[in-house]
Structures are given as structure tokens and as C-alpha cells.
Design an enzyme around this catalytic site. Structure first.
Site, PDB file in Angstrom:
ATOM      1  CE  LYS A   1       5.659   2.583   3.699  1.00  9.47           C
ATOM      2  NZ  LYS A   1       7.071   1.636   3.774  1.00  9.47           N
TER       3      LYS A   1
ATOM      4  CD  GLU B   1      -1.139   9.619  -5.207  1.00  6.94           C
ATOM      5  OE1 GLU B   1      -0.323   9.653  -4.282  1.00  6.94           O
ATOM      6  OE2 GLU B   1      -1.543   8.623  -5.705  1.00  6.94           O
TER       7      GLU B   1
ATOM      8  CB  ILE C   1      -1.424  11.953 -11.401  1.00  2.00           C
ATOM      9  CG1 ILE C   1      -2.381  12.613 -10.349  1.00  2.00           C
ATOM     10  CG2 ILE C   1      -2.417  11.446 -12.384  1.00  2.00           C
ATOM     11  CD1 ILE C   1      -3.075  11.925  -9.565  1.00  2.00           C
TER      12      ILE C   1
ATOM     13  CB  THR D   1      -2.112   5.273 -15.727  1.00  6.05           C
ATOM     14  OG1 THR D   1      -2.584   4.747 -14.555  1.00  6.05           O
ATOM     15  CG2 THR D   1      -1.030   4.471 -16.366  1.00  6.05           C
TER      16      THR D   1
ATOM     17  CB  THR E   1      -3.780   5.161  -8.513  1.00  2.00           C
ATOM     18  OG1 THR E   1      -2.781   4.142  -8.877  1.00  2.00           O
ATOM     19  CG2 THR E   1      -3.525   5.170  -7.012  1.00  2.00           C
TER      20      THR E   1
ATOM     21  CE  LYS F   1       6.007   9.036 -14.421  1.00  2.00           C
ATOM     22  NZ  LYS F   1       6.603   7.590 -14.189  1.00  2.00           N
TER      23      LYS F   1
ATOM     24  CG  PHE G   1      10.350   5.276 -12.269  1.00  2.00           C
ATOM     25  CD1 PHE G   1       9.143   4.868 -12.246  1.00  2.00           C
ATOM     26  CD2 PHE G   1      11.294   5.064 -10.982  1.00  2.00           C
ATOM     27  CE1 PHE G   1       8.657   4.283 -11.103  1.00  2.00           C
ATOM     28  CE2 PHE G   1      10.560   4.865  -9.798  1.00  2.00           C
ATOM     29  CZ  PHE G   1       9.251   4.118  -9.692  1.00  2.00           C
TER      30      PHE G   1
ATOM     31  CG  ASP H   1       8.788   3.761  -3.274  1.00  2.00           C
ATOM     32  OD1 ASP H   1       7.889   4.391  -3.573  1.00  2.00           O
ATOM     33  OD2 ASP H   1       8.861   2.521  -2.964  1.00  2.00           O
TER      34      ASP H   1
ATOM     35  NE  ARG I   1       8.622   4.503   0.965  1.00  2.00           N
ATOM     36  CZ  ARG I   1       7.620   4.862  -0.190  1.00  2.00           C
ATOM     37  NH1 ARG I   1       7.436   5.893  -0.742  1.00  2.00           N
ATOM     38  NH2 ARG I   1       6.843   3.792  -0.576  1.00  2.00           N
TER      39      ARG I   1
HETATM   40  P1  5GP Z   1      -1.071   5.765 -11.589  1.00  2.00           P
HETATM   41  O1  5GP Z   1      -2.250   4.956 -11.087  1.00  2.00           O
HETATM   42  O2  5GP Z   1      -1.447   7.157 -11.904  1.00  2.00           O
HETATM   43  O3  5GP Z   1      -0.596   5.082 -12.908  1.00  2.00           O
HETATM   44  O4  5GP Z   1       0.014   5.715 -10.727  1.00  2.00           O
HETATM   45  C1  5GP Z   1       0.066   6.343  -9.517  1.00  2.00           C
HETATM   46  C2  5GP Z   1       1.140   5.585  -8.373  1.00  2.00           C
HETATM   47  O5  5GP Z   1       2.102   5.036  -9.065  1.00  2.00           O
HETATM   48  C3  5GP Z   1       1.589   6.906  -7.719  1.00  2.00           C
HETATM   49  O6  5GP Z   1       0.880   7.032  -6.519  1.00  2.00           O
HETATM   50  C4  5GP Z   1       3.222   6.219  -7.452  1.00  2.00           C
HETATM   51  O7  5GP Z   1       2.963   5.555  -6.075  1.00  2.00           O
HETATM   52  C5  5GP Z   1       3.548   5.425  -8.567  1.00  2.00           C
HETATM   53  N1  5GP Z   1       4.078   6.006  -9.441  1.00  2.00           N
HETATM   54  C6  5GP Z   1       3.920   6.494 -10.758  1.00  2.00           C
HETATM   55  N2  5GP Z   1       5.067   6.997 -11.278  1.00  2.00           N
HETATM   56  C7  5GP Z   1       5.951   7.042 -10.665  1.00  2.00           C
HETATM   57  C8  5GP Z   1       7.319   7.560 -10.766  1.00  2.00           C
HETATM   58  O8  5GP Z   1       7.690   8.014 -11.692  1.00  2.00           O
HETATM   59  N3  5GP Z   1       8.156   7.382  -9.787  1.00  2.00           N
HETATM   60  C9  5GP Z   1       7.623   6.782  -8.499  1.00  2.00           C
HETATM   61  N4  5GP Z   1       8.500   6.476  -7.502  1.00  2.00           N
HETATM   62  N5  5GP Z   1       6.312   6.273  -8.425  1.00  2.00           N
HETATM   63  C10 5GP Z   1       5.666   6.483  -9.294  1.00  2.00           C
END
Ligand code: 5GP
Length: 212
Positions: free
Chosen positions: A68, A133, A136, A138, A141, A165, A186, A193, A199
Site C-alpha cells: 500500500k 515503490e 528501498i 535493505t 523486497t 535508505k 524509520f 505506515d 497512513r
Molecule cells: P526492504 O526489503 O528494502 O528492506 O524493505 C522494503 C519495504 O519495507 C518497503 O516497501 C516498506 O514497506 C518497508 N519499509 C522499510 N523502511 C521503512 C520505513 O522507514 N518506514 C516505513 N513506513 N516502511 C518501511
């Protein structure tokens, strides 16, 4: 992969106090500061739309919104693309598709992604796909999503993420288009969210999440 051009928010960036911009009162206690004001998000999104249009050179794109968290950025980016399509010499035909993933529990990445909804991915075969998206972290995803998308043989895949990030946990993945590089914090707001909270936070502003 080389770094995408984006606006870098430094680790010591003080942001903006909550009382100088507009934040709903019911969230004031939970938030630390505003990291990126909505106006800046708006301007950066417009520039990203321009870059996308110029790269695709009239080729049709399917915008694939990752739900979302990506919905606000997706609709705003699409609006900008539509405005540029109408008002400049360059334009790209664009259709939309949606995918819903779950990868986060509380504020920790759980590692594996789960596709829990969306359109039929097979429809993307032979198309130029622009994955949109919210953030990003890590990169895991996105890497998993890209592996999944490759199985339906699109013509090309590019990724636009509003935020990237800066984290030691990064897998090294970088999107093709990035709005802002942010510190390892974060963040919520602008449809991002925390377990479905925030949200509704001023859709235009990203706030750093305080004490959770
Ligand atoms: P990754 O797989 O890159 O570690 O994480 C991707 C997903 O984690 C993002 O699509 C998001 O849903 C969530 N995410 C990562 N960091 C944050 C953050 O700082 N705040 C929020 N709300 N979601 C995050």
C-alpha cells in the site's frame, strides 16, 4: 549499479519541528520531526516524471504500483507524467497495474516477501514496466519482486522509489529513479505506515518516527 541521481538528506539534517508545518494533532506525540516537507516531495516528483518521460522516448509504460505504501507517490508521479504528456513535446502512453506485497512486521524487515494481491502479473509480458515503490531499505523486497517479475518476461523493467535508505543492511540494490536518499531512520507519512498507523498523516509530509 551506479547510484541514481537524488536529493541526499544528511545524517545530521535537523529537518523541521512539528509546530512549523502542518501535522495532525493526534499524531504530534508520536513523531519527532518533519524530515521532508511536502513541497519538496512535490518538486522532486515532478523532476522524476520529466526524467522518466525523457528516458522512455514515447514507448508505452505500465506503471506497477507496489501497495500500500507506494500509492501516494504513484498517483502523484502519474499526475505529473500526465501533465507533462499534455503540455510538452515529449509524451509516453501509460497504463497502470497494482501489486500488493507484505514484507514488514513492526519496524523490522522480515526477509521474505509475500504477494497478497494485485493484478495478473502475466499481463506484463512484453511490456515496459515501471515499478513504483515508496522506500528501498535493505533492497531485499525489490530484488525479490524483480526476480518474480522477470518470470513473466516483460520487455523491460525500471524501478522508481521515492526514498532510498542509507543503511549498513543494504543489499546494494539501487533503483533506476530515486527521490531522496535518507538516513537510517524509520519514517512515516505520505502513505508510509507503521502497522497501518500514520497512513492518514499529512499526505504531503514525511516524518521521522520517534520512540517506537
Ligand atoms: P526492504 O526489503 O528494502 O528492506 O524493505 C522494503 C519495504 O519495507 C518497503 O516497501 C516498506 O514497506 C518497508 N519499509 C522499510 N523502511 C521503512 C520505513 O522507514 N518506514 C516505513 N513506513 N516502511 C518501511
Amino acid at each position: 549499479m551506479s547510484k541514481p541521481i537524488c536529493i541526499k538528506i544528511e545524517d545530521d539534517d535537523p529537518g523541521y519541528p512539528l509546530d512549523v508545518l502542518s501535522v495532525p494533532r493526534h499524531y504530534e506525540e508520536d513523531l519527532e520531526r518533519i524530515l521532508i516537507p511536502g513541497g519538496l516531495i512535490n518538486d522532486r516528483t515532478e523532476r522524476m516524471a520529466r526524467d522518466i518521460i525523457s528516458d522512455f522516448q514515447h514507448e508505452a509504460i505500465v506503471g506497477l504500483c507496489v501497495l500500500k505504501g507506494g500509492y501516494k507517490f504513484f498517483t502523484d508521479l502519474l499526475d505529473k507524467i500526465k501533465i507533462i504528456n499534455r503540455s510538452s513535446g515529449q509524451s509516453v502512453p501509460m497504463s497502470v497495474d497494482f501489486i500488493r506485497l507484505k514484507s514488514y512486521l513492526n519496524d523490522q524487515s522480515t526477509g521474505a516477501i509475500e504477494v497478497i494481491g494485485g493484478d495478473n502479473l502475466e499481463d506484463l509480458e512484453g511490456k515496459n514496466v515501471l515499478v513504483v515503490e515508496d522506500i528501498i531499505d535493505t533492497g531485499n523486497t525489490m530484488k525479490q519482486l524483480l526476480t518474480l517479475l522477470q518470470t513473466v518476461r516483460p520487455k523491460s523493467i525500471k524501478v522508481a522509489s521515492l526514498l532510498v535508505k542509507r543503511t549498513s543492511k543494504s543489499s546494494g540494490y539501487k533503483p533506476d529513479y530515486a527521490g531522496f536518499e535518507i538516513p537510517d531512520l524509520f519514517v512515516v507519512g505520505y502513505a508510509l505506515d507503521y502497522n497501518e498507523y500514520f497512513r492518514d498523516l499529512n499526505v504531503n509530509i514525511l516524518c521521522v518516527f520517534g520512540q517506537y
